[in-house]
Enzyme design. Structure first.
Site, PDB file in Angstrom:
ATOM      1  N   GLY A 177       1.813   6.751  -8.955  1.00  0.00           N
ATOM      2  CA  GLY A 177       2.341   6.517  -7.739  1.00  0.00           C
ATOM      3  C   GLY A 177       1.459   6.639  -6.694  1.00  0.00           C
ATOM      4  N   GLU A 178       1.850   6.170  -5.343  1.00  0.00           N
ATOM      5  CA  GLU A 178       1.325   6.337  -4.135  1.00  0.00           C
ATOM      6  C   GLU A 178       1.603   7.680  -3.570  1.00  0.00           C
ATOM      7  OE1 GLU A 178      -0.545   2.897  -1.143  1.00  0.00           O
ATOM      8  OE2 GLU A 178       1.659   2.771  -1.788  1.00  0.00           O
ATOM      9  N   ILE A 179       0.790   8.347  -3.026  1.00  0.00           N
ATOM     10  CA  ILE A 179       1.179   9.462  -2.278  1.00  0.00           C
ATOM     11  C   ILE A 179       0.919   9.348  -0.719  1.00  0.00           C
ATOM     12  CG2 ILE A 179       0.934  11.237  -4.056  1.00  0.00           C
ATOM     13  CD1 ILE A 179      -1.974  12.001  -3.218  1.00  0.00           C
ATOM     14  N   MET A 205       0.837  -1.191   0.091  1.00  0.00           N
ATOM     15  CA  MET A 205      -0.033   0.060   0.011  1.00  0.00           C
ATOM     16  C   MET A 205       0.919   1.239   0.118  1.00  0.00           C
ATOM     17  SD  MET A 205      -3.039  -0.847   2.650  1.00  0.00           S
ATOM     18  CE  MET A 205      -2.115  -1.325   4.020  1.00  0.00           C
TER      19      MET A 205
END
Length: 393
Positions: free
Chosen positions: A374-376, A12
């Site tokens: 992308g994941e922030i 995650m």
């Protein structure tokens, strides 16, 4: 339970990226133009960034909410990106299911920016594999939720008709995700991450000509090393950071000729060690690599500990606070980091002016760097595409 939460938090927390637009090169930039991304930027002085748009919706969806763990690379004057995963149905806090994708997007790099020229689909979903851009095309290794395809070696090129061509060029004797891969002289060096579904520190050589796989010396240090950063510099493989139950900041050099590892400088700027867990990198030249992203070690270590030790109401309260926090509270690495293998040193070339991504696609095309999705924050992606113009010394 422990392994489940560690796997969940790393997937995650570290899956994402951004894509960028294309701007004209600065008159002051000293760039050696080659046919592909590697070995072309002499030395980064600074990078100017701009928003370059978003990826369009995947097949069957009305909106693209951003993905992480994407395939990314370039061939000729085309940027290739796709696959990856997100949580489109509900939040992680509410137990939302993760979705992977088969969508592949091809952008042509033009003076005016990036132009989408093709949106197609593979026959299977992908995510969390390793991408390698070479002068001939882009390799994508492993990285699929489908076991049948999680050991594939794919090769993506733009054909003479300017259309995407995807070939399966090999099968590994194991599945792999969240690992590393580089190419040298027709051989792929692949390892770490999860192999056959289990954490591994093993490294292998895959010969593209003979389709044979040979086990090499395992990386020293931690036996679990997911989502590390790796590049081929000065003929050697360099591996930094990654993580498991904690995030690492260490670094190692693998000598291909002697099949041996040695320790190199940890990731450090201004006397502070930085985790690159979940970051991505590109090769600038024979000596240097550029890295964007990385979880904050203190925040990550604290979260993994609590998610695996707290119970009942305490665990529920921590999860709620953790997964509803704003991106800035996670303090992910915003420095654009440069590693010089010749000097064994790290430095910052400034900070990204957007939320720090993890698991992003990162592509270098001449003096342009593209940060793609992308994941922030844990469980939340961005669909933004950013473009950075590199000014060199």
């Amino acid at each position: 339970m422990k392994k489940v939460w560690i796997a969940a938090i790393t997937s995650m927390l570290v899956i994402g990226g951004y894509i960028g637009t294309n701007t004209n090169a600065s008159k002051n930039a000293k760039i050696e133009i080659k046919a592909y991304a590697s070995e072309n930027v002499k030395s980064v002085k600074r990078i100017t960034w701009e928003h370059a748009g978003e990826l369009e919706a995947q097949k069957g969806f009305d909106k693209n909410i951003g993905t992480a763990g994407v395939l990314s690379g370039s061939n000729k004057n085309y940027l290739i990106v796709g696959g990856g995963a997100n949580f489109p149905y509900d939040t992680v806090l509410n137990g939302g299911a993760k979705e992977h994708y088969s969508d592949i997007y091809v952008y042509k790099k033009e003076d005016s920016g990036l132009t989408l020229v093709e949106h197609t689909n593979l026959d299977h979903k992908i995510g969390y594999g390793s991408s390698i851009t070479t002068d001939k095309g882009v390799y994508y290794i492993g990285g699929s939720p489908d076991k049948e395809h999680a050991d594939d070696i794919l090769f993506l090129t733009i054909d003479k008709n300017k259309k995407l061509k995807v070939e399966k060029v090999g099968d590994l004797p194991f599945t792999i995700s969240n690992g590393i891969a580089v190419e040298k002289d027709g051989k792929l060096y692949i390892g770490l991450g999860q192999q056959n579904g289990k954490d591994s520190n093993k490294l292998y050589e895959y010969d593209l000509k003979t389709s044979t796989t040979k086990e090499l010396a395992s990386i020293p240090g931690e036996t679990v090393r997911n989502q590390s950063v790796a590049q081929l510099l000065n003929g050697s493989l360099y591996v930094f950071s990654g993580g498991g139950s904690i995030a690492y900041t260490d670094g190692y050099q693998y000598n291909i000729q002697t099949n041996s590892w040695s320790k190199v400088s940890s990731v450090k700027v201004d006397d502070k060690e930085i985790s690159l867990l979940g970051a991505n990198s590109v090769k600038l030249n024979n000596d240097e690599m550029l890295v964007i992203g990385g979880f904050n070690k203190e925040v990550y270590d604290y979260a993994v500990k609590n998610l695996n030790t707290l119970k009942g109401e305490e665990l529920a309260a921590f999860r709620t606070k953790y997964f509803t926090a704003d991106p800035y509270e996670f303090n992910w690495n915003k420095h654009v980091l440069i590693y010089n293998a010749k000097n064994d040193t790290w430095r910052s070339a400034g900070k990204v002016p957007f939320d720090a991504p993890c698991g992003e696609g990162l592509v270098l095309m001449n003096n342009q760097i593209f940060s793609i999705n992308g994941e922030i924050k844990p469980g939340v992606r961005t669909n933004a595409i950013y473009s950075g113009t590199i000014l060199s010394h």
